[in-house]
Scaffold this motif. Structure first.
Motif, PDB file in Angstrom:
ATOM      1  N   ARG A 134       0.850  -1.186   0.000  1.00 44.62           N
ATOM      2  CA  ARG A 134       0.000   0.000   0.000  1.00 44.62           C
ATOM      3  C   ARG A 134       0.884   1.234   0.000  1.00 44.62           C
ATOM      4  O   ARG A 134       1.700   1.420   0.907  1.00 44.62           O
ATOM      5  CB  ARG A 134      -0.902   0.006   1.231  1.00 44.62           C
ATOM      6  N   ILE A 135       0.746   2.051  -1.024  1.00 47.64           N
ATOM      7  CA  ILE A 135       1.578   3.240  -1.172  1.00 47.64           C
ATOM      8  C   ILE A 135       0.719   4.479  -0.930  1.00 47.64           C
ATOM      9  O   ILE A 135      -0.248   4.718  -1.653  1.00 47.64           O
ATOM     10  CB  ILE A 135       2.205   3.308  -2.575  1.00 47.64           C
ATOM     11  N   ILE A 136       1.044   5.229   0.095  1.00 44.06           N
ATOM     12  CA  ILE A 136       0.316   6.459   0.395  1.00 44.06           C
ATOM     13  C   ILE A 136       0.952   7.606  -0.396  1.00 44.06           C
ATOM     14  O   ILE A 136       2.120   7.932  -0.213  1.00 44.06           O
ATOM     15  CB  ILE A 136       0.360   6.778   1.896  1.00 44.06           C
ATOM     16  N   ILE A 137       0.176   8.186  -1.295  1.00 43.43           N
ATOM     17  CA  ILE A 137       0.654   9.320  -2.080  1.00 43.43           C
ATOM     18  C   ILE A 137       0.220  10.599  -1.371  1.00 43.43           C
ATOM     19  O   ILE A 137      -0.950  10.974  -1.402  1.00 43.43           O
ATOM     20  CB  ILE A 137       0.102   9.278  -3.518  1.00 43.43           C
ATOM     21  N   ASP A 138       1.152  11.251  -0.700  1.00 43.16           N
ATOM     22  CA  ASP A 138       0.822  12.470   0.037  1.00 43.16           C
ATOM     23  C   ASP A 138       1.833  13.567  -0.286  1.00 43.16           C
ATOM     24  O   ASP A 138       2.559  13.489  -1.277  1.00 43.16           O
ATOM     25  CB  ASP A 138       0.733  12.190   1.540  1.00 43.16           C
ATOM     26  N   SER A 139       1.904  14.591   0.564  1.00 46.13           N
ATOM     27  CA  SER A 139       2.731  15.766   0.276  1.00 46.13           C
ATOM     28  C   SER A 139       4.221  15.453   0.200  1.00 46.13           C
ATOM     29  O   SER A 139       5.000  16.263  -0.323  1.00 46.13           O
ATOM     30  CB  SER A 139       2.485  16.844   1.342  1.00 46.13           C
ATOM     31  N   ARG A 140       4.646  14.309   0.708  1.00 39.83           N
ATOM     32  CA  ARG A 140       6.068  13.956   0.610  1.00 39.83           C
ATOM     33  C   ARG A 140       6.528  13.920  -0.841  1.00 39.83           C
ATOM     34  O   ARG A 140       7.673  14.242  -1.154  1.00 39.83           O
ATOM     35  CB  ARG A 140       6.318  12.588   1.244  1.00 39.83           C
ATOM     36  N   TYR A 141       5.631  13.538  -1.723  1.00 43.72           N
ATOM     37  CA  TYR A 141       5.993  13.422  -3.131  1.00 43.72           C
ATOM     38  C   TYR A 141       5.966  14.764  -3.854  1.00 43.72           C
ATOM     39  O   TYR A 141       6.270  14.839  -5.043  1.00 43.72           O
ATOM     40  CB  TYR A 141       5.058  12.424  -3.826  1.00 43.72           C
ATOM     41  N   ASP A 142       5.606  15.816  -3.130  1.00 40.41           N
ATOM     42  CA  ASP A 142       5.612  17.156  -3.714  1.00 40.41           C
ATOM     43  C   ASP A 142       6.886  17.927  -3.383  1.00 40.41           C
ATOM     44  O   ASP A 142       7.046  19.073  -3.797  1.00 40.41           O
ATOM     45  CB  ASP A 142       4.409  17.964  -3.211  1.00 40.41           C
ATOM     46  N   GLN A 143       7.778  17.317  -2.605  1.00 41.07           N
ATOM     47  CA  GLN A 143       8.973  18.015  -2.164  1.00 41.07           C
ATOM     48  C   GLN A 143       9.913  18.358  -3.315  1.00 41.07           C
ATOM     49  O   GLN A 143      10.562  19.391  -3.320  1.00 41.07           O
ATOM     50  CB  GLN A 143       9.714  17.169  -1.112  1.00 41.07           C
ATOM     51  N   GLN A 144      10.003  17.471  -4.281  1.00 40.00           N
ATOM     52  CA  GLN A 144      10.878  17.700  -5.436  1.00 40.00           C
ATOM     53  C   GLN A 144      10.083  17.449  -6.720  1.00 40.00           C
ATOM     54  O   GLN A 144      10.301  16.459  -7.412  1.00 40.00           O
ATOM     55  CB  GLN A 144      12.100  16.781  -5.371  1.00 40.00           C
ATOM     56  N   PRO A 145       9.178  18.343  -7.040  1.00 43.15           N
ATOM     57  CA  PRO A 145       8.328  18.136  -8.220  1.00 43.15           C
ATOM     58  C   PRO A 145       9.126  18.181  -9.512  1.00 43.15           C
ATOM     59  O   PRO A 145      10.109  18.925  -9.631  1.00 43.15           O
ATOM     60  CB  PRO A 145       7.327  19.295  -8.138  1.00 43.15           C
ATOM     61  N   ASP A 146       8.674  17.391 -10.454  1.00 44.70           N
ATOM     62  CA  ASP A 146       9.284  17.403 -11.775  1.00 44.70           C
ATOM     63  C   ASP A 146       8.778  18.644 -12.511  1.00 44.70           C
ATOM     64  O   ASP A 146       7.575  18.816 -12.713  1.00 44.70           O
ATOM     65  CB  ASP A 146       8.917  16.129 -12.533  1.00 44.70           C
ATOM     66  N   ALA A 147       9.703  19.493 -12.910  1.00 46.41           N
ATOM     67  CA  ALA A 147       9.322  20.784 -13.506  1.00 46.41           C
ATOM     68  C   ALA A 147       8.506  20.604 -14.778  1.00 46.41           C
ATOM     69  O   ALA A 147       7.511  21.312 -14.993  1.00 46.41           O
ATOM     70  CB  ALA A 147      10.574  21.610 -13.783  1.00 46.41           C
ATOM     71  N   LYS A 148       8.905  19.679 -15.637  1.00 43.17           N
ATOM     72  CA  LYS A 148       8.192  19.475 -16.893  1.00 43.17           C
ATOM     73  C   LYS A 148       6.796  18.914 -16.651  1.00 43.17           C
ATOM     74  O   LYS A 148       5.834  19.309 -17.318  1.00 43.17           O
ATOM     75  CB  LYS A 148       8.997  18.537 -17.794  1.00 43.17           C
ATOM     76  N   ALA A 149       6.689  18.002 -15.681  1.00 47.90           N
ATOM     77  CA  ALA A 149       5.374  17.440 -15.355  1.00 47.90           C
ATOM     78  C   ALA A 149       4.458  18.519 -14.785  1.00 47.90           C
ATOM     79  O   ALA A 149       3.273  18.598 -15.129  1.00 47.90           O
ATOM     80  CB  ALA A 149       5.530  16.295 -14.372  1.00 47.90           C
ATOM     81  N   ALA A 150       5.015  19.361 -13.904  1.00 49.11           N
ATOM     82  CA  ALA A 150       4.219  20.436 -13.306  1.00 49.11           C
ATOM     83  C   ALA A 150       3.739  21.416 -14.367  1.00 49.11           C
ATOM     84  O   ALA A 150       2.600  21.894 -14.328  1.00 49.11           O
ATOM     85  CB  ALA A 150       5.040  21.161 -12.252  1.00 49.11           C
ATOM     86  N   GLU A 151       4.618  21.716 -15.314  1.00 50.83           N
ATOM     87  CA  GLU A 151       4.253  22.631 -16.396  1.00 50.83           C
ATOM     88  C   GLU A 151       3.141  22.040 -17.257  1.00 50.83           C
ATOM     89  O   GLU A 151       2.206  22.748 -17.654  1.00 50.83           O
ATOM     90  CB  GLU A 151       5.477  22.912 -17.261  1.00 50.83           C
ATOM     91  N   TYR A 152       3.235  20.742 -17.523  1.00 53.32           N
ATOM     92  CA  TYR A 152       2.224  20.084 -18.348  1.00 53.32           C
ATOM     93  C   TYR A 152       0.869  20.057 -17.639  1.00 53.32           C
ATOM     94  O   TYR A 152      -0.187  20.266 -18.259  1.00 53.32           O
ATOM     95  CB  TYR A 152       2.670  18.654 -18.658  1.00 53.32           C
ATOM     96  N   LEU A 153       0.889  19.823 -16.330  1.00 54.85           N
ATOM     97  CA  LEU A 153      -0.361  19.678 -15.569  1.00 54.85           C
ATOM     98  C   LEU A 153      -0.987  21.015 -15.185  1.00 54.85           C
ATOM     99  O   LEU A 153      -2.166  21.066 -14.837  1.00 54.85           O
ATOM    100  CB  LEU A 153      -0.102  18.857 -14.297  1.00 54.85           C
ATOM    101  N   ALA A 154      -0.221  22.089 -15.221  1.00 55.22           N
ATOM    102  CA  ALA A 154      -0.689  23.387 -14.723  1.00 55.22           C
ATOM    103  C   ALA A 154      -2.025  23.830 -15.310  1.00 55.22           C
ATOM    104  O   ALA A 154      -2.937  24.228 -14.552  1.00 55.22           O
ATOM    105  CB  ALA A 154       0.381  24.454 -14.962  1.00 55.22           C
TER     106      ALA A 154
END
Length: 257
Positions: A33-53
């Motif tokens: 069981r993998i909990i996806i929470d704010s820990r995974y936001d610590q080092q966001p992928d810039a290209k992914a963030a730009e695409y999702l914005a």
């Protein structure tokens, strides 16, 4: 957007790359069981963030508006819970807009798909709680039919019922007693009930609804429960009130002696 999600991951070490599967065999199966929470936001992928914005902006514009506030964390449960109590009361509250005066409301526990968290409640939160296309409806039950419905609710270990309902049930799902607004149920009297169309059709083991008469079941999308819940929160917010609900003994489980 939600800050926490739960993902179930299954990994099987089974490989087939030819037409001769006899050379391979399953050696293990692992699941975590993998909990996806704010820990995974610590080092966001810039290209992914730009695409999702642009998608995030649209999502937040729809799901983000605050409808009101809730006094404490609310969770759906049996035999009774603060959240199922609240939703059942909202059905009765909304009835005035349909020219109805039901004496009770019934909202199924299975139709509540998320908690409410203390503080601001957004449209997205309400959509999580009521994601289905269930719509408010009304039906008249005789006292005998109402007692049958209460027995079916007891068999399920409890469901959401509105203020004024007093049921005593056993742990094995038997109805011991039932009162409504301080009075015994008259088997020959008629009782107007607010519920949702899913239950009116006899689902979730509550087929007593099918025996009712004078059914009113509007089909327009505006009658969806999520909009009724939203309107309730907006009304309270406009009055400067915080939404609250408690477990108050609407359904009691008799203690074994």
């Amino acid at each position: 957007m939600r800050t926490k999600q739960v993902i179930w991951a299954s990994v099987a070490t089974l490989v087939m790359v030819s037409c001769a599967p006899r050379h391979y065999q399953l050696t293990s199966v692992e699941r975590s069981r993998i909990i996806i929470d704010s820990r995974y936001d610590q080092q966001p992928d810039a290209k992914a963030a730009e695409y999702l914005a642009p998608f995030k902006r649209v999502n937040d514009s729809i799901m983000g508006p605050v409808m009101g506030q809730v006094a404490h964390n609310m969770h759906p449960d049996r035999p009774e819970s603060d959240l199922t109590n609240l939703l059942s009361d909202i059905l009765v509250w909304a009835a005035k807009d349909y020219g109805e005066q039901p004496v009770l409301g019934v909202y199924n526990r299975g139709g509540v798909r998320a908690d409410l968290t203390k503080g601001d409640v957004t449209y997205g939160d309400i959509l999580d709680v009521a994601p289905f296309e269930n719509k408010i409806c009304f039906v008249t039950l005789t006292g005998a039919q109402l007692m049958k419905l209460f027995s079916q609710i007891a068999k399920r270990g409890g469901e959401g019922v509105s203020k004024g309902v007093e049921l005593v049930i056993t742990k094995d799902g038997q109805l011991v007693s039932a009162r409504l607004h301080g009075k015994e149920i008259d088997p020959k009297a008629e009782y107007r009930v607010a519920t949702i169309n899913y239950l009116l059709e006899g689902n979730d083991g509550m087929d007593a609804f099918c025996e009712g008469t004078n059914k009113v079941a509007p089909t327009e999308a505006s009658n969806n429960t999520r909009y009724l819940i939203m309107n309730y929160f907006k009304d309270k917010h406009a009055r400067g009130e915080i939404v609250d609900a408690k477990v108050e003994g609407r359904i009691k489980v008799r203690s074994e002696k």
